[in-house]
Design an enzyme around this catalytic site. Structure first.
Site, PDB file in Angstrom:
ATOM      1  N   CYS A 100       0.842  -1.198   0.000  1.00  0.00           N
ATOM      2  CA  CYS A 100       0.000   0.000   0.000  1.00  0.00           C
ATOM      3  C   CYS A 100       0.875   1.245   0.000  1.00  0.00           C
ATOM      4  O   CYS A 100       1.451   1.613   1.039  1.00  0.00           O
ATOM      5  CB  CYS A 100      -0.920  -0.008   1.221  1.00  0.00           C
ATOM      6  N   CYS A 102      -0.436   4.059   2.277  1.00  0.00           N
ATOM      7  CA  CYS A 102      -0.205   3.819   3.704  1.00  0.00           C
ATOM      8  C   CYS A 102       1.242   4.095   4.103  1.00  0.00           C
ATOM      9  O   CYS A 102       1.503   4.631   5.185  1.00  0.00           O
ATOM     10  CB  CYS A 102      -0.539   2.371   4.061  1.00  0.00           C
ATOM     11  N   ASP A 103       2.193   3.716   3.256  1.00  0.00           N
ATOM     12  CA  ASP A 103       3.587   3.636   3.695  1.00  0.00           C
ATOM     13  C   ASP A 103       4.566   4.542   2.958  1.00  0.00           C
ATOM     14  O   ASP A 103       5.760   4.549   3.290  1.00  0.00           O
ATOM     15  CB  ASP A 103       4.073   2.186   3.555  1.00  0.00           C
TER      16      ASP A 103
END
Length: 410
Positions: free
Chosen positions: A134, A137-138
């Site tokens: 993701c 997300c990261d």
């Protein structure tokens, strides 16, 4: 005691939220169960530019609007992970892993899908230590670092472009020969126009290397067989998805060999009456936010029709104490129209001792099929929900046939 709802939706991605909008708007008591933040994979997609009417937006913002819309119309959204379901019969039971129990007259399955792993050495051990699925997300963890993206479809290309906002460099590993990708043309044009991105063609990742975090990847050229190593600080994997349908195994729901739910493409109904499927966990050709939303809308409308027909069958055929003469007809079939008119005269002349039920098989083919009728015209006598006799031909003596098959007390 379990809470009873008209409609329970399992999964809060675009399909589930869309179903909640349509379910609540149809005045069905609607519950949506989502194990995480509503929005599913769409909520982790930073850039969305192909949802009609919105231009360029973000996945989190779009999913926020979906949720607010559903709740404004009266849908209830709760957090919970479904552990078991009992879907056979008129009342469905849904149990969460924390012990909550919900009952529903209709269910829409929208569990979505999760990223597929590469399955190479080092991937599992370094997941969360440089291996990610993701970018939204990261990505910020890799500011000013070098990252690798594995994949060649829309998700891989779009996330690679997004990563350039943070990373020093992005290298895309593509299994196809140079110039060939599965991503849409617009995304490819943006990719090739982004200076920070380099594409390595006709190559696969063979191993992810590192001690406590990703340090490099081992690559194998599919044409020459040459093995090389590429230093990097992170690996982002976008090679497809796996449906989250493990909890459905053994429930009677029909799944294909990959685990995707098989559902009617017109109504989204599964092989179990009153159970529908929508979104990425359904077997389908195109998995996009807009198609998931369409699935959810169709499923909710089909669920509403299902419940209305179930109520009609119960009210007009199964519940009455008096015998019921059910006529299965279609306005497009002249003989069945004639039979219906005969039946209306017969019942009217019985002074309230018998009821008439009209089943329009054009509008309610599913109801007719559920009652075992597949052709029109057909006439069936029910008493206290039990079918006593069925007539499918020779309607010239319908009245005598009806009288001859009535219960003795009539």
């Amino acid at each position: 005691m379990a809470e009873r709802w008209d409609l329970v939706i399992i999964g809060g991605g675009p399909a589930g939220l869309s179903a909640a909008v349509y379910g609540a708007r149809a005045r069905m008591s609607t519950l949506l169960i989502e194990k995480g933040r509503p929005g599913g994979q769409a909520a982790t997609t930073e850039e969305v530019e192909n949802y009609p009417g919105l231009g360029r937006t973000t996945g989190p913002e779009l999913m926020k609007q979906f949720r607010e819309h559903a709740e404004a119309l009266g849908a209830t959204i709760v957090r919970g992970e479904v552990g078991a379901v009992e879907l056979q019969g008129p009342v469905k039971t849904i149990r969460t892993k924390k012990g909550e129990v919900y009952e529903a007259r209709a269910v829409i399955l929208c569990p979505g899908a999760e990223p597929r792993m590469l399955g190479v050495k080092g991937e599992g051990r370094l997941r969360g230590k440089g291996v990610s699925y993701c970018a939204t997300c990261d990505a910020d963890f890799f500011t000013d670092l070098d990252v690798v993206v594995v994949g060649n479809g829309d998700a891989a290309v779009e996330e690679a472009i997004y990563l350039t906002r943070f990373a020093s460099s992005v290298t895309l590993i593509c299994i196809h020969p140079e110039g060939i990708m599965d991503a849409n043309k617009a995304a490819q044009e943006r990719l090739f126009a982004t200076p920070k991105i380099k594409v390595i063609w006709q190559t696969m990742v063979e191993e992810i290397l590192g001690e406590d975090h990703v340090e490099k990847v081992a690559l194998r050229h599919l044409g020459t067989g040459e093995r090389t190593e590429l230093p990097c600080d992170g690996v982002f994997v976008f090679v497809g998805t796996t449906p989250r349908t493990e909890f459905l195994r053994g429930t009677g729901i029909e799944l294909d060999r990959k685990g995707y739910i098989i559902a009617d493409p017109d109504t989204m109904e599964t092989n179990i009456p009153g159970v529908f499927a929508a979104g990425d966990a359904r077997r389908k050709w195109l998995r996009q936010i807009v198609t998931a939303a369409a699935d959810g809308a169709i499923a909710a409308c089909a669920a509403e029709k299902f419940l209305a027909e179930e109520e009609q069958v119960d009210r007009e055929i199964l519940s009455p104490e008096e015998p019921v003469l059910a006529v299965f007809w279609s306005p497009a079939d002249s003989l069945s129209v004639h039979v219906l008119q005969q039946a209306e005269r017969i019942v009217a002349g019985m002074g309230g001792q018998m009821r008439l039920a009209r089943i329009d098989c054009y509008k309610s083919a599913r109801t007719a099929a559920r009652l075992g009728v597949f052709d029109v015209p057909a006439v069936r006598i029910f008493h206290k929900g039990i079918p006593l006799a069925t007539l499918t031909e020779d309607f010239n003596h319908l009245e005598e046939w009806v009288v001859g098959h009535l219960p003795a007390r009539i």
